[in-house]
Write an enzyme that holds these catalytic residues in place. Sequence first.
Site, PDB file in Angstrom:
ATOM      1  N   CYS A 199       0.815  -1.227   0.000  1.00  0.00           N
ATOM      2  CA  CYS A 199       0.000   0.000   0.000  1.00  0.00           C
ATOM      3  C   CYS A 199       0.844   1.270   0.000  1.00  0.00           C
ATOM      4  O   CYS A 199       0.339   2.356  -0.284  1.00  0.00           O
ATOM      5  CB  CYS A 199      -0.929   0.013   1.203  1.00  0.00           C
ATOM      6  SG  CYS A 199      -1.990  -1.425   1.286  1.00  0.00           S
TER       7      CYS A 199
ATOM      8  N   HIS B 204      -3.443   7.143   3.619  1.00  0.00           N
ATOM      9  CA  HIS B 204      -3.842   5.893   2.973  1.00  0.00           C
ATOM     10  C   HIS B 204      -5.282   5.555   3.356  1.00  0.00           C
ATOM     11  O   HIS B 204      -5.680   5.694   4.517  1.00  0.00           O
ATOM     12  CB  HIS B 204      -2.893   4.781   3.425  1.00  0.00           C
ATOM     13  CG  HIS B 204      -3.253   3.426   2.911  1.00  0.00           C
ATOM     14  ND1 HIS B 204      -3.610   3.197   1.609  1.00  0.00           N
ATOM     15  CD2 HIS B 204      -3.313   2.215   3.537  1.00  0.00           C
ATOM     16  CE1 HIS B 204      -3.878   1.907   1.449  1.00  0.00           C
ATOM     17  NE2 HIS B 204      -3.706   1.299   2.609  1.00  0.00           N
TER      18      HIS B 204
ATOM     19  N   ASN C  72     -10.119  -0.460   0.421  1.00  0.00           N
ATOM     20  CA  ASN C  72      -8.663  -0.301   0.368  1.00  0.00           C
ATOM     21  C   ASN C  72      -8.161  -0.784  -0.999  1.00  0.00           C
ATOM     22  O   ASN C  72      -8.257  -1.970  -1.307  1.00  0.00           O
ATOM     23  CB  ASN C  72      -8.050  -1.134   1.501  1.00  0.00           C
ATOM     24  CG  ASN C  72      -6.546  -1.063   1.550  1.00  0.00           C
ATOM     25  OD1 ASN C  72      -5.909  -0.516   0.652  1.00  0.00           O
ATOM     26  ND2 ASN C  72      -5.974  -1.619   2.606  1.00  0.00           N
TER      27      ASN C  72
HETATM   28  O1  UT7 Z   1      -3.450  -1.398   3.809  1.00  0.00           O
HETATM   29  C1  UT7 Z   1      -3.195  -2.160   4.942  1.00  0.00           C
HETATM   30  C2  UT7 Z   1      -4.275  -3.112   5.088  1.00  0.00           C
HETATM   31  N1  UT7 Z   1      -4.922  -3.328   6.300  1.00  0.00           N
HETATM   32  C3  UT7 Z   1      -5.560  -2.514   7.138  1.00  0.00           C
HETATM   33  O2  UT7 Z   1      -5.475  -1.335   7.151  1.00  0.00           O
HETATM   34  C4  UT7 Z   1      -6.444  -3.160   8.141  1.00  0.00           C
HETATM   35  C5  UT7 Z   1      -6.199  -2.733   9.538  1.00  0.00           C
HETATM   36  N2  UT7 Z   1      -7.138  -3.368  10.426  1.00  0.00           N
HETATM   37  C6  UT7 Z   1      -8.462  -3.059  10.426  1.00  0.00           C
HETATM   38  O3  UT7 Z   1      -8.920  -2.208   9.682  1.00  0.00           O
HETATM   39  C7  UT7 Z   1      -9.354  -3.765  11.418  1.00  0.00           C
HETATM   40  O4  UT7 Z   1      -8.555  -4.520  12.320  1.00  0.00           O
HETATM   41  C8  UT7 Z   1     -10.379  -4.715  10.742  1.00  0.00           C
HETATM   42  C9  UT7 Z   1     -11.427  -3.863  10.035  1.00  0.00           C
HETATM   43  C10 UT7 Z   1      -9.683  -5.619   9.746  1.00  0.00           C
HETATM   44  C11 UT7 Z   1     -11.096  -5.550  11.769  1.00  0.00           C
HETATM   45  O5  UT7 Z   1     -11.709  -4.736  12.745  1.00  0.00           O
HETATM   46  P1  UT7 Z   1     -11.556  -5.110  14.265  1.00  0.00           P
HETATM   47  O6  UT7 Z   1     -12.302  -4.096  15.039  1.00  0.00           O
HETATM   48  O7  UT7 Z   1     -10.081  -5.272  14.547  1.00  0.00           O
HETATM   49  O8  UT7 Z   1     -12.323  -6.503  14.375  1.00  0.00           O
HETATM   50  P2  UT7 Z   1     -11.741  -7.940  14.781  1.00  0.00           P
HETATM   51  O9  UT7 Z   1     -10.830  -8.464  13.723  1.00  0.00           O
HETATM   52  O10 UT7 Z   1     -11.198  -7.845  16.174  1.00  0.00           O
HETATM   53  O11 UT7 Z   1     -13.055  -8.789  14.801  1.00  0.00           O
HETATM   54  C12 UT7 Z   1     -14.089  -8.525  15.710  1.00  0.00           C
HETATM   55  C13 UT7 Z   1     -15.193  -9.530  15.474  1.00  0.00           C
HETATM   56  C14 UT7 Z   1     -14.696 -10.970  15.406  1.00  0.00           C
HETATM   57  O12 UT7 Z   1     -15.685 -11.770  16.038  1.00  0.00           O
HETATM   58  P3  UT7 Z   1     -15.460 -12.295  17.533  1.00  0.00           P
HETATM   59  O13 UT7 Z   1     -14.187 -13.108  17.491  1.00  0.00           O
HETATM   60  O14 UT7 Z   1     -15.313 -11.048  18.384  1.00  0.00           O
HETATM   61  O15 UT7 Z   1     -16.691 -13.082  17.806  1.00  0.00           O
HETATM   62  C15 UT7 Z   1     -14.681 -11.298  13.937  1.00  0.00           C
HETATM   63  O16 UT7 Z   1     -14.892 -12.652  13.669  1.00  0.00           O
HETATM   64  O17 UT7 Z   1     -15.798  -9.262  14.194  1.00  0.00           O
HETATM   65  C16 UT7 Z   1     -15.844 -10.471  13.437  1.00  0.00           C
HETATM   66  N3  UT7 Z   1     -15.738 -10.129  12.026  1.00  0.00           N
HETATM   67  C17 UT7 Z   1     -16.811  -9.831  11.279  1.00  0.00           C
HETATM   68  N4  UT7 Z   1     -18.134  -9.794  11.572  1.00  0.00           N
HETATM   69  C18 UT7 Z   1     -18.972  -9.438  10.583  1.00  0.00           C
HETATM   70  C19 UT7 Z   1     -14.622 -10.029  11.283  1.00  0.00           C
HETATM   71  N5  UT7 Z   1     -14.969  -9.665  10.026  1.00  0.00           N
HETATM   72  C20 UT7 Z   1     -16.312  -9.539  10.007  1.00  0.00           C
HETATM   73  C21 UT7 Z   1     -17.246  -9.181   9.014  1.00  0.00           C
HETATM   74  N6  UT7 Z   1     -18.558  -9.133   9.345  1.00  0.00           N
HETATM   75  N7  UT7 Z   1     -16.873  -8.854   7.752  1.00  0.00           N
END
Ligand code: UT7
Length: 334
Positions: A121, A262, A292
Amino acid sequence: MNHPCYICGLGSCIPPRVMTNHDLEKLVDTSDEWITTRTGIKERHVLENGVNASDCGLNAARAALDEAGVRPEEVTHIFVATCTPDYLCPSTACVIAGKLGISSGSGRMGNVMCMDFNAACTGFVYGLELARNVIQTHPDAVILLVATEALSRRTNFSDRSICVLFGDAAGAVVLRSDPAGALWELRDVLCSSDGSLNELITIGGGSACQISEGSVVGPEWFISMQGMAVFKHAVRSMTDESLRVLERNGISLDELDLFIPHQANLRIIKAVGERLGIDENKVFANVQHYGNTSAATLPVAMEDARRSGALKPGMKVLLTSFGGGMTWGSALLA
Ligand code: UT7
């Protein structure tokens, strides 16, 4: 730097096919509400089958060349930032050169240098650093920098933690030392990396994926990411790098006209803006519409900001990005 480096053309290409959050609700166990609150993303664009990163990059390149008033045969260097090239070989830069009709001997300095590079990125910022350094040894260079991604080709549409985040797009700029028709001067660039964090974001399909004819594509071919670790690193690295580049140029945050970070997640964008203490009206975001798009987010955001009237030639603009590698960097335009 003895020779100044100017951006004299900017273009972008957004594939017409849209995938909304509601479309994704039909593919995986997710909801518009979850995606919107966790990421800010409402929709993303994906390439049609048979249309590749080079095609999208070509459209962006043509728009940038048109604005710069540069004919393809005047281009001396084509650099393509991508982590989703059409092929391992040839480079996407060579494919775009071929589609532009550029051939050996047509460049002003003789042959045309074409190459891809992968800083994920952060590719666009790394490309700006590459371009301004080439201009020091070749002041007559006319550089086409393209950032293009076909991330949908490496997205597992049954993995809800990934498929809601990414999209396809391309952006391009033309850079040279001639100030005629310049939009912005590229004042400074800082690029960084930490290879010990290389496993935080991966996309397989390189030579580490051993295959033979008929091999089955495994999960390692798709984008994988440790979301929260990346999130924390993103906020810290973009904030620190932005402050470093401002400080070494003696420019205060108040003097900035626009901050374009970004576009990965609206929460990251807001967190960086808040940490910097920058007026939120000066922080540009369009991640809602594209998700993204990796290396392409910054030139696409620049073009959208320009169309919206938020970005004008000569404005003081700070760009910053982070991505797989990990890589990060910031660039100052004025
Ligand atoms: O260019 C570089 C690329 N990457 C990034 O910039 C990404 C950086 N990270 C992020 O933007 C965030 O960490 C995410 C958007 C990827 C995830 O958000 P989060 O607040 O960190 O959520 P999480 O991964 O901690 O997941 C929370 C919950 C989980 O369920 P449990 O374990 O708490 O029951 C996931 O399974 O949300 C669940 N989950 C979803 N639920 C519905 C994960 N993806 C989804 C989804 N829909 N698409």
